[in-house]
Design an enzyme around this catalytic site. Sequence first.
Site, PDB file in Angstrom:
ATOM      1  N   TYR A 271       0.845  -1.262  -0.196  1.00  0.00           N
ATOM      2  CA  TYR A 271      -0.210  -0.211   0.200  1.00  0.00           C
ATOM      3  C   TYR A 271       0.616   1.238   0.036  1.00  0.00           C
ATOM      4  O   TYR A 271       0.021   2.338  -0.819  1.00  0.00           O
ATOM      5  CB  TYR A 271      -1.162   0.186   1.311  1.00  0.00           C
TER       6      TYR A 271
ATOM      7  N   HIS B 282      -0.543 -11.993   1.362  1.00  0.00           N
ATOM      8  CA  HIS B 282      -1.026 -10.933   0.926  1.00  0.00           C
ATOM      9  C   HIS B 282      -1.989 -12.019  -0.621  1.00  0.00           C
ATOM     10  O   HIS B 282      -2.808 -11.547  -0.969  1.00  0.00           O
ATOM     11  CB  HIS B 282      -0.498 -10.239   0.039  1.00  0.00           C
TER      12      HIS B 282
END
Length: 341
Positions: free
Chosen positions: A56, A114
């Site tokens: 991010y 992830h």
Amino acid sequence: MSLPKTFALRTADGKTIQIPTVGYGTWASGENSWAKDAVLEAVKAGYRHLDCAWMYGVDESIGEAIKESGVPREEIFVTSKFWPHFGHPDNVELCLDKILKNMQLDYIDLFLAHWPCVWKPASREALEKATSSHDATPTTRGLLETDEGKPAIDWEHCTTNIAAQKGQKGSFVPTWEALQACVTKGKAKAVGVSNFSITDLEEILPHENGIPVSCNQIEVHPWLPQTPLVEFGKKHGIITTCYSPFAGQKADGATLLKDTKVLELAKKNSMDVGQLLGSWAVQRGTIPLGKSATPSRIKSNLDVKKLSEEDMQTLDSMTLAGEEGRTVDFNEAWDVPLFKG
């Protein structure tokens, strides 16, 4: 009526910690003051669960917000994730070390894989220097690409399920064991995965060995309730956290936030739409990870309330044709940047 403020999350040796039932998502915050200001606003509104990830690119901003909030570190539940090119067993801890350094933290509460795939890094040195800032390139992220400009896949460490789809042999178990080592070393309290299917989960469940699969983070909302996957998680003590709890936009431009049924139910319950959808998620025993930059919505999204069985059934019935039970498909995801979630 009220809904639970926390759920019990399994950690090592049969112990549990409390995870807040509504989280604040930080994806797409951008590397600027917006991320810091939004997280500060969320913490001020009462959020105590922040969902983050190395990819991010906002770890520094989030760390600064936590520090400036004045809220004791132990009262804020922090989740983060490693990107696939850190997925080789030798590199998982390196990603966590970078996260901790950037966020100025000694530990995180929950560390996730992830994706169920692993990519190849350019080199260990490239990973050590890697950045996930908003203007980063594959090179500065430390990613090895093919001649076609796609990530080079490390089939050996992908889940058996994903590797088999391409006629390859793989196992995620060594990477899973590297995740578990982060708990043993005190750098994470619990570990889990994201975007895993039932088949992917079944591969690593026999290898918990005192450090369980605590969480599976997946896309969930009334258009995509993922009921079989959520129920499988419950059966095995795996908490489901839900990214994109308000869904995105369909090809025809329709959005869940403007759906007639959703608007009617929100009005009936004197809620805004985000509050309604978050309430549905928590009442199902899952954790919504909504995000907003608007202070009023940040606050209302946190204020979940119990819905009637009739209203729950109405939302449950909104599943789009062909979507029930669908998980993120690796072959589908391969063709888009894996930034979501």
